[in-house]
Design a protein around this motif. Sequence first.
Motif, short mmCIF file in Angstrom:
data_model
loop_
_atom_site.label_atom_id
_atom_site.label_comp_id
_atom_site.label_asym_id
_atom_site.label_seq_id
_atom_site.Cartn_x
_atom_site.Cartn_y
_atom_site.Cartn_z
N SER A 29 29.40 8.81 -15.28
CA SER A 29 30.65 9.41 -15.38
C SER A 29 30.67 10.88 -14.96
CB SER A 29 30.78 9.10 -16.95
OG SER A 29 30.07 9.98 -17.47
N PRO A 30 29.55 11.51 -15.07
CA PRO A 30 29.63 12.99 -14.30
C PRO A 30 30.09 13.17 -12.93
CG PRO A 30 27.81 12.81 -15.80
CD PRO A 30 28.26 11.47 -15.58
N PHE A 31 29.84 12.07 -12.24
CA PHE A 31 30.00 11.78 -10.69
C PHE A 31 31.26 11.36 -10.32
CE2 PHE A 31 25.29 11.23 -11.36
CZ PHE A 31 24.96 12.39 -10.78
N LYS A 34 36.92 14.22 -9.14
CA LYS A 34 37.64 15.48 -10.05
C LYS A 34 39.41 15.52 -9.67
CE LYS A 34 34.39 17.20 -12.21
NZ LYS A 34 33.78 16.41 -13.36
N TYR A 70 39.22 13.05 -19.73
CA TYR A 70 38.25 12.38 -19.90
C TYR A 70 36.84 13.20 -20.49
CZ TYR A 70 41.25 9.49 -16.93
OH TYR A 70 42.17 8.55 -16.50
N ALA A 71 37.11 14.16 -21.50
CA ALA A 71 36.00 15.04 -21.91
C ALA A 71 36.22 15.45 -23.14
CB ALA A 71 35.75 16.29 -21.09
N GLU A 77 31.01 21.25 -20.67
CA GLU A 77 31.47 20.47 -19.51
C GLU A 77 30.32 19.35 -18.87
OE1 GLU A 77 33.67 20.41 -15.25
OE2 GLU A 77 33.48 22.16 -16.51
N PRO A 78 29.20 19.89 -18.70
CA PRO A 78 28.32 18.94 -18.49
C PRO A 78 27.83 17.77 -19.30
CG PRO A 78 27.26 21.10 -18.03
CD PRO A 78 28.74 21.10 -18.74
N ILE A 79 27.98 17.94 -20.50
CA ILE A 79 27.86 16.93 -21.31
C ILE A 79 29.00 16.14 -22.14
CG2 ILE A 79 25.31 17.41 -22.02
CD1 ILE A 79 26.37 18.59 -24.67
N THR A 81 31.80 14.79 -20.60
CA THR A 81 32.37 13.61 -20.00
C THR A 81 31.03 12.72 -20.45
OG1 THR A 81 33.30 14.75 -18.36
CG2 THR A 81 32.76 12.37 -17.98
N PRO A 82 29.87 12.67 -20.37
CA PRO A 82 29.15 11.56 -20.76
C PRO A 82 29.44 11.11 -22.40
CG PRO A 82 27.99 13.11 -19.48
CD PRO A 82 29.13 13.86 -19.64
#
Length: 120
Positions: A29-31, A34, A70-71, A77-79, A81-82
């Motif tokens: 999901s982080p990939f 955007k 989606y967050a 932010e880096p965690i 979305t996952p």
Amino acid sequence: MTRDRLNTRNRALIVAGLGTALLIAIFLSPFASKDPDGLDRVSQDLKFDQKAAEDHPGKQLPFYLVFEEYALRGVPEPIATPIAGLVGTLAAFGLAWGIGKLVIPKASAATPPHSDEPLE
């Protein structure tokens, strides 16, 4: 095939499927792009995205306080979305599991297991 063996195979399939879905939701999901999705892109291209109501009905839903796009709100932010992917995947699985339990009838205890022997 015995009923216990069938249940074990089904359980293994469910666990493998859920595990794969969780791995995809958490690690891929982080990939995600955007760029805006299809409907957002069309609304931007046709310039009606600015006409949207400021207080749209989606902001009144209880999940809006927890999730943004989606967050997860309030999480780096880096965690974010996952975690949203994890929660969404588990929620979808739980909903599907619950509907399945309601829709599929349980096997009756009075029903004898399948046998090739004729009844007497």
